[in-house]
Each structure stands twice: as structure tokens, then as C-alpha cells.
Design an enzyme around this catalytic site. Structure first.
Site, short mmCIF file in Angstrom:
data_model
loop_
_atom_site.label_atom_id
_atom_site.label_comp_id
_atom_site.label_asym_id
_atom_site.label_seq_id
_atom_site.Cartn_x
_atom_site.Cartn_y
_atom_site.Cartn_z
N CYS A 254 1.26 6.86 60.31
CA CYS A 254 1.97 6.79 61.58
C CYS A 254 2.45 5.36 61.86
CB CYS A 254 1.05 7.28 62.70
SG CYS A 254 1.74 7.03 64.34
N CYS B 81 0.80 3.76 64.96
CA CYS B 81 -0.58 3.35 64.67
C CYS B 81 -0.57 2.01 63.93
CB CYS B 81 -1.31 4.40 63.85
SG CYS B 81 -1.94 5.79 64.81
N HIS C 134 -4.33 7.46 68.21
CA HIS C 134 -3.24 8.35 67.83
C HIS C 134 -3.31 9.66 68.60
CE1 HIS C 134 -0.09 10.07 65.32
NE2 HIS C 134 -0.79 11.21 65.39
N HIS D 25 3.84 9.92 67.72
CA HIS D 25 2.71 9.23 68.35
C HIS D 25 3.18 9.04 69.80
CE1 HIS D 25 -0.48 5.80 68.23
NE2 HIS D 25 -0.01 5.85 69.49
N HIS E 187 4.48 8.20 73.23
CA HIS E 187 4.99 6.96 73.81
C HIS E 187 5.81 7.29 75.04
CE1 HIS E 187 7.68 8.42 70.65
NE2 HIS E 187 8.69 7.97 71.38
N HIS F 214 8.79 6.01 77.23
CA HIS F 214 9.91 5.07 77.33
C HIS F 214 9.99 4.61 78.78
CE1 HIS F 214 12.12 6.27 73.51
NE2 HIS F 214 11.40 7.35 73.68
P1 AMP Z 1 11.48 9.08 70.42
O1 AMP Z 1 12.83 9.47 69.88
O2 AMP Z 1 11.28 9.46 71.86
O3 AMP Z 1 10.37 9.57 69.52
O4 AMP Z 1 11.47 7.51 70.45
C1 AMP Z 1 11.16 6.72 69.35
C2 AMP Z 1 11.60 5.33 69.70
O5 AMP Z 1 10.94 4.43 68.88
C3 AMP Z 1 13.11 5.08 69.54
O6 AMP Z 1 13.65 4.63 70.78
C4 AMP Z 1 13.16 3.98 68.46
O7 AMP Z 1 14.20 3.05 68.68
C5 AMP Z 1 11.79 3.36 68.60
N1 AMP Z 1 11.27 2.71 67.42
C6 AMP Z 1 11.18 3.24 66.16
N2 AMP Z 1 10.58 2.36 65.33
C7 AMP Z 1 10.27 1.27 66.07
C8 AMP Z 1 9.65 0.02 65.79
N3 AMP Z 1 9.20 -0.29 64.56
N4 AMP Z 1 9.51 -0.88 66.81
C9 AMP Z 1 9.96 -0.58 68.05
N5 AMP Z 1 10.54 0.59 68.38
C10 AMP Z 1 10.72 1.49 67.40
ZN ZN Z 2 -0.18 7.14 65.53
#
Ligand code: AMP
Ligand code: ZN
Length: 110
Positions: free
Chosen positions: A3, A6, A45, A94, A96, A98
Site C-alpha cells: 500500500c 502505508c 491501514h 487506504h 484518506h 481529501h
Molecule cells: P482517491 O482518488 O480519492 O483515491 O485519491 C487519491 C489521491 O492520492 C489523489 O488525489 C492523488 O493525487 C493522491 N496521491 C497519489 N499518490 C500520492 C503520493 N505519493 N503523494 C501524495 N498524494 C498522492
Molecule cells: Zn495502507
């Protein structure tokens, strides 16, 4: 564990840390969709919010406290988004939150 979030929590992949507490970290999104675009994720996670609620209900308050701390920096308002599953637009499995702000948001969302 493959992940990506993670690995970010573990410090194995670099990220821009914005804030943190015992439960969660807040990092800058790599592809910001607004002047403020921060991702708040639990240190443990959980694939999505339903799993987190089931597996770690005691963490919910601290997770959203951190998200609120970020959001409240945007005095004109802000938005929380938790994409879930394919139709929900989730790309990283994982949990998150926004936190988006710094510009007027549209409604309905796309
Ligand atoms: P979601 O589409 O809601 O799963 O959001 C995933 C988010 O993670 C997207 O806005 C990506 O731009 C962001 N993202 C993916 N990889 C990274 C990373 N390594 N660092 C920061 N943000 C990331
Ligand atoms: Zn994770």
C-alpha cells in the site's frame, strides 16, 4: 504490504507532511485540485471508511479532528471528500479524507 499510503506513513516514500497526530497524518496531495488539497489518512491501514469504522472506531474522532484542523485554516470554507470504491472514484485503497479549500467549490460534484 504494497500500500502506497502505508509506505508514506512509514516514511518509505517521501511526502510533504502538513500536520499529524497520534492517529493520522496529513500530507499535501501530489496533484492538487485546489489551492489547499491535503490528504488526511490513518496511520493504520484501512481500505475505506467502512473498514476503518469497523476495525478502529476509536480512531474516527482523531482522524476528523486533524482534517478539521486543516480545513479551518481556509477561512472562507472548505470541503471534505472521501471517495469510496469504483463509482466513488477511489484510486488508493487506504482511507484518506481529501481536504479541499482556497477556492469556491462546485455542486453537484462530477
Ligand atoms: P482517491 O482518488 O480519492 O483515491 O485519491 C487519491 C489521491 O492520492 C489523489 O488525489 C492523488 O493525487 C493522491 N496521491 C497519489 N499518490 C500520492 C503520493 N505519493 N503523494 C501524495 N498524494 C498522492
Ligand atoms: Zn495502507
Amino acid at each position: 504490504m504494497s500500500c502506497i499510503f502505508c509506505k508514506i506513513v512509514a516514511g518509505e516514500i517521501p511526502s510533504t507532511l502538513v500536520a499529524a497526530n497520534d492517529e493520522a497524518i496529513a500530507i499535501a496531495d501530489l496533484q492538487p485540485m485546489a489551492p489547499t488539497h491535503v490528504l488526511v489518512m490513518p496511520r493504520v491501514h484501512a481500505a475505506n471508511f467502512a473498514a476503518y469504522l469497523r476495525e478502529r472506531p476509536q480512531g474516527v474522532s482523531a482522524l476528523f479532528s486533524l482534517a478539521t484542523e486543516i480545513g479551518e485554516r481556509c477561512e472562507a470554507g472548505y470541503r471534505f471528500v472521501v471517495n469510496t470504491g469504483g463509482d466513488g472514484g477511489q484510486t488508493v485503497e487506504h482511507l484518506h479524507v481529501h481536504v479541499l479549500g482556497g477556492r469556491a467549490m462546485q455542486w453537484p460534484p462530477g
